[in-house]
Design an enzyme around this catalytic site. Sequence first.
Site, PDB file in Angstrom:
ATOM      1  N   ALA A  65      43.880  39.284  40.301  1.00  0.00           N
ATOM      2  CA  ALA A  65      43.695  40.173  41.445  1.00  0.00           C
ATOM      3  C   ALA A  65      42.964  41.407  40.952  1.00  0.00           C
ATOM      4  O   ALA A  65      43.028  41.747  39.761  1.00  0.00           O
ATOM      5  CB  ALA A  65      45.046  40.548  42.017  1.00  0.00           C
ATOM      6  N   GLY A 110      46.156  36.181  39.281  1.00  0.00           N
ATOM      7  CA  GLY A 110      45.763  35.532  40.537  1.00  0.00           C
ATOM      8  C   GLY A 110      44.721  34.436  40.323  1.00  0.00           C
ATOM      9  O   GLY A 110      44.620  33.515  41.135  1.00  0.00           O
ATOM     10  N   GLU A 113      46.664  31.491  39.512  1.00  0.00           N
ATOM     11  CA  GLU A 113      47.333  31.073  40.757  1.00  0.00           C
ATOM     12  C   GLU A 113      46.353  30.317  41.670  1.00  0.00           C
ATOM     13  O   GLU A 113      46.741  29.357  42.337  1.00  0.00           O
ATOM     14  CB  GLU A 113      47.923  32.290  41.466  1.00  0.00           C
ATOM     15  CG  GLU A 113      49.080  32.898  40.673  1.00  0.00           C
ATOM     16  CD  GLU A 113      49.640  34.143  41.319  1.00  0.00           C
ATOM     17  OE1 GLU A 113      48.941  35.170  41.315  1.00  0.00           O
ATOM     18  OE2 GLU A 113      50.764  34.100  41.833  1.00  0.00           O
ATOM     19  N   GLU A 133      50.839  39.430  34.449  1.00  0.00           N
ATOM     20  CA  GLU A 133      51.344  40.483  35.351  1.00  0.00           C
ATOM     21  C   GLU A 133      52.444  41.326  34.712  1.00  0.00           C
ATOM     22  O   GLU A 133      52.545  42.527  34.958  1.00  0.00           O
ATOM     23  CB  GLU A 133      51.882  39.854  36.650  1.00  0.00           C
ATOM     24  CG  GLU A 133      50.813  39.357  37.601  1.00  0.00           C
ATOM     25  CD  GLU A 133      50.329  37.948  37.308  1.00  0.00           C
ATOM     26  OE1 GLU A 133      50.648  37.401  36.234  1.00  0.00           O
ATOM     27  OE2 GLU A 133      49.614  37.394  38.158  1.00  0.00           O
TER      28      GLU A 133
HETATM   29  N1  CO8 Z   1      40.501  43.465  38.295  1.00  0.00           N
HETATM   30  C1  CO8 Z   1      39.447  44.283  38.400  1.00  0.00           C
HETATM   31  N2  CO8 Z   1      38.455  44.341  37.483  1.00  0.00           N
HETATM   32  C2  CO8 Z   1      38.548  43.526  36.436  1.00  0.00           C
HETATM   33  C3  CO8 Z   1      39.608  42.627  36.246  1.00  0.00           C
HETATM   34  C4  CO8 Z   1      40.627  42.607  37.256  1.00  0.00           C
HETATM   35  N3  CO8 Z   1      41.679  41.746  37.217  1.00  0.00           N
HETATM   36  N4  CO8 Z   1      39.438  41.949  35.091  1.00  0.00           N
HETATM   37  C5  CO8 Z   1      38.289  42.410  34.562  1.00  0.00           C
HETATM   38  N5  CO8 Z   1      37.756  43.368  35.370  1.00  0.00           N
HETATM   39  C6  CO8 Z   1      36.523  44.123  35.170  1.00  0.00           C
HETATM   40  C7  CO8 Z   1      36.689  45.121  34.033  1.00  0.00           C
HETATM   41  O1  CO8 Z   1      37.314  46.291  34.504  1.00  0.00           O
HETATM   42  C8  CO8 Z   1      35.246  45.331  33.634  1.00  0.00           C
HETATM   43  O2  CO8 Z   1      34.635  46.197  34.580  1.00  0.00           O
HETATM   44  P1  CO8 Z   1      33.791  47.505  34.066  1.00  0.00           P
HETATM   45  O3  CO8 Z   1      32.641  46.906  33.312  1.00  0.00           O
HETATM   46  O4  CO8 Z   1      33.405  48.172  35.342  1.00  0.00           O
HETATM   47  O5  CO8 Z   1      34.720  48.263  33.207  1.00  0.00           O
HETATM   48  C9  CO8 Z   1      34.610  43.956  33.828  1.00  0.00           C
HETATM   49  O6  CO8 Z   1      35.497  43.256  34.716  1.00  0.00           O
HETATM   50  C10 CO8 Z   1      34.498  43.170  32.543  1.00  0.00           C
HETATM   51  O7  CO8 Z   1      35.783  43.104  31.947  1.00  0.00           O
HETATM   52  P2  CO8 Z   1      36.094  43.523  30.443  1.00  0.00           P
HETATM   53  O8  CO8 Z   1      35.084  44.510  29.959  1.00  0.00           O
HETATM   54  O9  CO8 Z   1      37.536  43.894  30.345  1.00  0.00           O
HETATM   55  O10 CO8 Z   1      35.818  42.119  29.710  1.00  0.00           O
HETATM   56  P3  CO8 Z   1      36.444  41.636  28.321  1.00  0.00           P
HETATM   57  O11 CO8 Z   1      35.723  40.388  27.965  1.00  0.00           O
HETATM   58  O12 CO8 Z   1      36.481  42.747  27.319  1.00  0.00           O
HETATM   59  O13 CO8 Z   1      37.977  41.278  28.659  1.00  0.00           O
HETATM   60  C11 CO8 Z   1      39.734  40.258  29.935  1.00  0.00           C
HETATM   61  C12 CO8 Z   1      38.260  40.211  29.514  1.00  0.00           C
HETATM   62  C13 CO8 Z   1      40.658  40.003  28.746  1.00  0.00           C
HETATM   63  C14 CO8 Z   1      39.935  39.142  30.966  1.00  0.00           C
HETATM   64  C15 CO8 Z   1      40.076  41.624  30.542  1.00  0.00           C
HETATM   65  O14 CO8 Z   1      39.090  41.960  31.510  1.00  0.00           O
HETATM   66  C16 CO8 Z   1      41.408  41.714  31.241  1.00  0.00           C
HETATM   67  O15 CO8 Z   1      42.433  41.796  30.579  1.00  0.00           O
HETATM   68  N6  CO8 Z   1      41.412  41.701  32.590  1.00  0.00           N
HETATM   69  C17 CO8 Z   1      42.612  41.811  33.383  1.00  0.00           C
HETATM   70  C18 CO8 Z   1      43.423  40.543  33.353  1.00  0.00           C
HETATM   71  C19 CO8 Z   1      44.704  40.699  34.132  1.00  0.00           C
HETATM   72  O16 CO8 Z   1      45.599  41.431  33.776  1.00  0.00           O
HETATM   73  N7  CO8 Z   1      44.811  39.960  35.250  1.00  0.00           N
HETATM   74  C20 CO8 Z   1      45.957  39.973  36.101  1.00  0.00           C
HETATM   75  C21 CO8 Z   1      45.760  40.943  37.185  1.00  0.00           C
HETATM   76  S1  CO8 Z   1      47.217  41.170  38.133  1.00  0.00           S
HETATM   77  C22 CO8 Z   1      47.249  39.880  39.180  1.00  0.00           C
HETATM   78  O17 CO8 Z   1      46.402  39.029  39.184  1.00  0.00           O
HETATM   79  C23 CO8 Z   1      48.418  39.873  40.111  1.00  0.00           C
HETATM   80  C24 CO8 Z   1      48.283  38.806  41.174  1.00  0.00           C
HETATM   81  C25 CO8 Z   1      49.330  38.996  42.225  1.00  0.00           C
HETATM   82  C26 CO8 Z   1      48.952  40.081  43.164  1.00  0.00           C
HETATM   83  C27 CO8 Z   1      49.982  40.211  44.211  1.00  0.00           C
HETATM   84  C28 CO8 Z   1      49.578  41.048  45.360  1.00  0.00           C
HETATM   85  C29 CO8 Z   1      49.983  42.469  45.315  1.00  0.00           C
END
Ligand code: CO8
Length: 258
Positions: A65, A110, A113, A133
């Site tokens: 998400a 997500g 999911e 999460e």
């Molecule tokens: N949301 C928004 N932006 C994201 C997300 C995300 N989940 N993941 C990556 N991005 C963005 C980064 O912020 C970055 O943007 P910017 O260049 O503007 O800074 C761009 O994508 C590229 O990402 P990275 O530079 O971080 O790329 P890396 O290769 O260094 O890292 C990773 C890749 C490891 C995947 C890293 O991006 C990461 O850890 N992302 C988040 C993963 C995460 O925690 N996902 C779970 C999110 S929570 C969720 O899904 C809950 C679902 C249930 C919701 C329920 C409703 C309320």
Amino acid sequence: MHFNYLKFEKRGKIGILTLNRPEALNALNKDVFKELSCFLEDRETIQSIRVLVVTGEGKAFVAGADIKAMQEYSPQMAYDFSEIGKVVFDQIANLEIPVIAAINGFALGGGLELALSCDIRVASEKARLGLPEVNLGLIPGFNGTQRLPRLVGAGNAMYLMMLGEGVTAAEAYQLGVVQKLAPPESVLEISLELAEKMASKSPNALRLIKLMVREGLELSSEDAGKMESKEFGRLFKEDQKERKEGIDAFLEKRKPNW
Ligand code: CO8
């Protein structure tokens, strides 16, 4: 239909739906869900394909998400977002055709999911999958706490959710999250090969297999067994052309024509 965050391509009887927001690793926000829902409600398109393959543009399948969008959420907004995601993922799970997730890269939160709402998962050997999460003080909110244990059992699901570290594709395969591994450059190709094979099977039988498995998981094994017998019996009604064609084709030593 014009989409900002999705791409759709038809290759014969197979549809390829690509999440296309690579600058945010295809993170899911309300707009993405709106487009997904629009696509899934387009009966004409769905009825024109026999199998749907879902994949992501760039280095991620879907990295979860949209964390930035969630930063300012009120409880009501979070609840609504969770419900929106569930409705869309249920639309995928309830499609009458098989849906294959071609996991080309990160499938996190997500994103995993979403993959879990598909029927089978093919993953790049380089992909990383998980439910992180817990690291954000959150829990999976698009039915992941329910779909994952139904797929891999409570122990494996708790392992993935409580550690929140994610696993390699090979570990995900061992846990039963992923059904097939592919070299990174061949994930789509291998998914399409599976899709082609499925597209050559009886569409009605595929629809029923999906229905029996999904509905059966929510019933007692006795009730699920009765449901199966009922549907099996129904296949022998006069108007069930695919059953007649399948059995005739076998006996006549030819390929069935569905
Ligand atoms: N949301 C928004 N932006 C994201 C997300 C995300 N989940 N993941 C990556 N991005 C963005 C980064 O912020 C970055 O943007 P910017 O260049 O503007 O800074 C761009 O994508 C590229 O990402 P990275 O530079 O971080 O790329 P890396 O290769 O260094 O890292 C990773 C890749 C490891 C995947 C890293 O991006 C990461 O850890 N992302 C988040 C993963 C995460 O925690 N996902 C779970 C999110 S929570 C969720 O899904 C809950 C679902 C249930 C919701 C329920 C409703 C309320």
